[in-house]
Design a protein around this motif. Sequence first.
Motif, PDB file in Angstrom:
ATOM      1  N   LEU A   1       0.830  -1.201   0.000  1.00 50.33           N
ATOM      2  CA  LEU A   1       0.000   0.000   0.000  1.00 50.33           C
ATOM      3  C   LEU A   1       0.868   1.256   0.000  1.00 50.33           C
TER       4      LEU A   1
ATOM      5  N   CYS B   1      -8.763   7.632  -2.189  1.00 50.15           N
ATOM      6  CA  CYS B   1      -9.678   6.495  -2.222  1.00 50.15           C
ATOM      7  C   CYS B   1     -10.969   6.987  -2.886  1.00 50.15           C
TER       8      CYS B   1
ATOM      9  N   SER C   1      -6.905   3.460  -3.998  1.00 52.86           N
ATOM     10  CA  SER C   1      -7.905   2.652  -3.303  1.00 52.86           C
ATOM     11  C   SER C   1      -9.300   2.963  -3.842  1.00 52.86           C
TER      12      SER C   1
ATOM     13  N   LYS D   1     -13.422   2.330  -2.454  1.00 50.40           N
ATOM     14  CA  LYS D   1     -14.292   1.909  -1.351  1.00 50.40           C
ATOM     15  C   LYS D   1     -15.706   1.717  -1.887  1.00 50.40           C
TER      16      LYS D   1
ATOM     17  N   VAL E   1      -4.705  -1.880  -6.634  1.00 49.68           N
ATOM     18  CA  VAL E   1      -5.419  -0.927  -5.779  1.00 49.68           C
ATOM     19  C   VAL E   1      -5.939  -1.640  -4.530  1.00 49.68           C
ATOM     20  N   PHE E   2      -6.128  -0.856  -3.491  1.00 52.63           N
ATOM     21  CA  PHE E   2      -6.578  -1.346  -2.186  1.00 52.63           C
ATOM     22  C   PHE E   2      -8.111  -1.294  -2.174  1.00 52.63           C
TER      23      PHE E   2
ATOM     24  N   ILE F   1     -11.738  -1.698  -0.537  1.00 54.22           N
ATOM     25  CA  ILE F   1     -12.422  -1.644   0.757  1.00 54.22           C
ATOM     26  C   ILE F   1     -13.904  -1.961   0.570  1.00 54.22           C
TER      27      ILE F   1
ATOM     28  N   ASP G   1      -9.743  -6.278   0.147  1.00 52.92           N
ATOM     29  CA  ASP G   1      -8.567  -6.179   1.009  1.00 52.92           C
ATOM     30  C   ASP G   1      -8.931  -5.787   2.428  1.00 52.92           C
TER      31      ASP G   1
ATOM     32  N   LEU H   1      -5.733   7.365   3.948  1.00 53.27           N
ATOM     33  CA  LEU H   1      -6.494   7.132   2.731  1.00 53.27           C
ATOM     34  C   LEU H   1      -7.672   8.098   2.802  1.00 53.27           C
TER      35      LEU H   1
ATOM     36  N   ASN I   1     -10.988   9.441   1.368  1.00 52.18           N
ATOM     37  CA  ASN I   1     -12.054   9.007   0.484  1.00 52.18           C
ATOM     38  C   ASN I   1     -12.857  10.188  -0.049  1.00 52.18           C
TER      39      ASN I   1
END
Length: 271
Positions: free
Chosen positions: A6, A18, A56, A58, A86-87, A89, A115, A232, A234
């Motif tokens: 990350l 994010c 990221s 979400k 990418v992370f 969520i 993740d 992160l 958002n």
Amino acid sequence: MNRQELISQIKTKKSYLCVGLDSDIQKIPAHLLNAQDPIFEFNQRIIDATEKYAVSYKLNTAFYEALGTKGWESLQKTIEYLPKDVFIIADAKRGDIGNTSSQYAKAFFENLNSDAVTVAPYMGEDSVKPFLEIENKWTILLALTSNIGAQDFEMLELKNGKKLYEEVLEKSQQWGTEDNLMYVVGATKAEYIANIRKIIPNHFLLVPGVGAQGGSLEEVSKAGMTKDCGLLINSSRQIIYASKDRDFAEMAAQKAKQMQQEMALQLAVTS
């Protein structure tokens, strides 16, 4: 995705953005409603437009669950479509007795292969532990949220003089580590972030509320950034609904690029 991966993505993209895929069937551009899967079509276009700027994504599961089995399919297809670097969520805000939490963990980590998942801490350690036991996955614990109702419980002063959210931060550090435990802190609570960093100096924070909800990227970054970034941030509505016309993806890209450029400046200040 582990912590070092990350951090590497943040450094490579010079971003800690994010993008929130809170994709509402009633808000997406009307011309997409004729598609076989309008939500997935919308998400695809947003992802293609923003992936170079975001580390990221979400997905607020409520917007998918509200559509029943078709919505769940859109959620799964979106996660499968997301780039591997990418992370991801799952913003599900789960948390229940241990055996139920185990099933939630299986749903979001094994079935959907996200993740991370957001979790409510109200029921205590045994409701959170099943999420933390999954290797190379993250639990994102609600700490200090941006809604008005946060005053009802999160800001309550306990007999020991601490606020309830401070107790959650301190106690939960016994459950997980900086490698598998993050915290949600609303951007509209930026004035509290410096205090939060005294309690959890190195954990990553997921910070919603920048943009449409009025949170300041600069203020949050100054108060919360660590040597590894540790943030992160958002943004949902400001990016994905930047336009409701056929240029919605292009406008989303512009908003994401603007945020990434601001983030690059903040990263340069702390490097």
